[in-house]
Design a protein around this motif. Sequence first.
Motif, PDB file in Angstrom:
ATOM      1  N   SER A 239       0.552  -0.974   0.187  1.00 43.88           N
ATOM      2  CA  SER A 239       0.207   0.166  -0.093  1.00 43.88           C
ATOM      3  C   SER A 239       1.226   1.245   0.005  1.00 43.88           C
ATOM      4  CB  SER A 239      -0.881  -0.218   1.562  1.00 43.88           C
ATOM      5  OG  SER A 239      -1.763  -1.284   1.405  1.00 43.88           O
TER       6      SER A 239
ATOM      7  N   ASP B 277      -5.036   1.840   2.030  1.00 46.51           N
ATOM      8  CA  ASP B 277      -5.196   1.950   2.674  1.00 46.51           C
ATOM      9  C   ASP B 277      -3.234   1.388   3.347  1.00 46.51           C
ATOM     10  OD1 ASP B 277      -5.150   2.022   5.943  1.00 46.51           O
ATOM     11  OD2 ASP B 277      -7.215   0.799   5.807  1.00 46.51           O
TER      12      ASP B 277
ATOM     13  N   LEU C 161      -2.816  -1.778   5.635  1.00 44.74           N
ATOM     14  CA  LEU C 161      -3.552  -3.437   5.235  1.00 44.74           C
ATOM     15  C   LEU C 161      -1.660  -3.085   4.108  1.00 44.74           C
ATOM     16  CD1 LEU C 161      -6.710  -2.545   3.743  1.00 44.74           C
ATOM     17  CD2 LEU C 161      -6.185  -3.162   5.569  1.00 44.74           C
TER      18      LEU C 161
ATOM     19  N   GLU D 106      -4.727  -5.385   0.187  1.00 36.66           N
ATOM     20  CA  GLU D 106      -5.149  -4.034  -0.065  1.00 36.66           C
ATOM     21  C   GLU D 106      -5.865  -3.876  -1.344  1.00 36.66           C
ATOM     22  OE1 GLU D 106      -2.001  -4.458  -2.584  1.00 36.66           O
ATOM     23  OE2 GLU D 106      -1.484  -5.026  -0.225  1.00 36.66           O
TER      24      GLU D 106
ATOM     25  N   ALA E 220      -9.383  -3.663  -0.868  1.00 34.13           N
ATOM     26  CA  ALA E 220     -10.486  -3.320   0.127  1.00 34.13           C
ATOM     27  C   ALA E 220     -10.240  -1.838  -1.152  1.00 34.13           C
ATOM     28  CB  ALA E 220      -8.839  -2.701   1.364  1.00 34.13           C
TER      29      ALA E 220
ATOM     30  N   LYS F 193     -13.301   0.518  -1.143  1.00 36.33           N
ATOM     31  CA  LYS F 193     -13.299   2.018  -0.925  1.00 36.33           C
ATOM     32  C   LYS F 193     -14.386   3.335  -2.658  1.00 36.33           C
ATOM     33  CE  LYS F 193      -9.961   4.263  -0.017  1.00 36.33           C
ATOM     34  NZ  LYS F 193      -8.540   4.840   0.540  1.00 36.33           N
TER      35      LYS F 193
ATOM     36  N   ALA G 214      -9.247  -5.197   6.602  1.00 36.84           N
ATOM     37  CA  ALA G 214      -9.845  -4.662   6.102  1.00 36.84           C
ATOM     38  C   ALA G 214     -11.711  -4.042   6.291  1.00 36.84           C
ATOM     39  CB  ALA G 214      -9.784  -4.243   4.311  1.00 36.84           C
TER      40      ALA G 214
ATOM     41  N   ARG H  22      -6.927  -6.855  12.806  1.00 34.90           N
ATOM     42  CA  ARG H  22      -7.064  -5.781  12.543  1.00 34.90           C
ATOM     43  C   ARG H  22      -6.008  -3.820  13.110  1.00 34.90           C
ATOM     44  NH1 ARG H  22     -13.488  -4.279  10.890  1.00 34.90           N
ATOM     45  NH2 ARG H  22     -12.540  -3.010  10.577  1.00 34.90           N
TER      46      ARG H  22
END
Length: 319
Positions: free
Chosen positions: A73, A184, A187, A191, A194, A198, A239, A316
């Motif tokens: 990421s 993000d 992550l 990623e 995710a 988003k 995520a 997380r």
Amino acid sequence: MKRSGIPPKHLRRGISVVVTVLNEEKTIKELLDVLVKFPAEIIIVDGGSSDQTPEIIKKYSGVKLICGKYNRSQGRNIGVAAAKGEIIAFTDAGCVPERDWLKNLTKVFFEKLPSPKLGEGLGERYLGVECVSGYYKGLPQNIFEKCLVPYVLVMPDRIGSEFLPSTRSMAITKKLFLNSGGFDEKLWHNEDYAFANKLKKMGVNFNFASQAIVGWLPSKDLKSAAWMFLRFAIGDAQAGIMRPKVKLLILRYYLFFFLVFIYLPFAICLFVYLIWAVLKNYRYVKDVRALYWLPVLQLTADCMVIFGTVMGLLSRPKK
């Protein structure tokens, strides 16, 4: 979000291809040999390789190399920040784009709407595409890799009405990327899924370019495949993403062990399950040796997804 009437002034600075790598000395040459032929800025972000990956990249003139200690990421965000182009194309280490990949991936950004009729206004109008999902196919070299491909990639007959972008093959305007906040950086795994979710929540429509194809080099053995499945599951859970298939998988095994606990002969259900595992993917392999590998990969994927989901939930990152 497709918006008409937007002239592509923000696209005139060209295209940048961003790739993150880590210890890819065995496959990076195949990727670079293709990338350097594209009319685009090539940016490779090395996340801290301990092998010869950076030295190999340095041999390719015109390739911009950024080195540091980054996760994927962070590396992609850094690569985009350094990019001069206003269209950002992504592919991954371990992939080999086809010759027309970049052209097929980005041409829709420049497509014009039909000329306006008299009284509708003057000037050129463009589709206003902001994000494109390319496609990918497996490049298996043996029976194990052939069996692995349908467990990892979306096969052609399983493509739905919406095809979420993956960093194996995707393009996005730099403006949208920056507005979205990018990947993000908490992550480390999966990623891009995710990130795609988003964008979807932001209301972005994904244009699917089925001919923008990269070849994917499968994992070479069961151990590396298991680690891949585990990483994917950890990334999703970290995520906060719980795919419907994962929920069904957990429910399936819960019911199986419950039934076996109350009545041992229900263990025959496992045999039926393994037959199903063969039937659903055998058509992609069509090799009798798949009768061994498909059930093995099914059980491996199941175990890694369940364990990875638990690990991801327990680890997380705090917001």
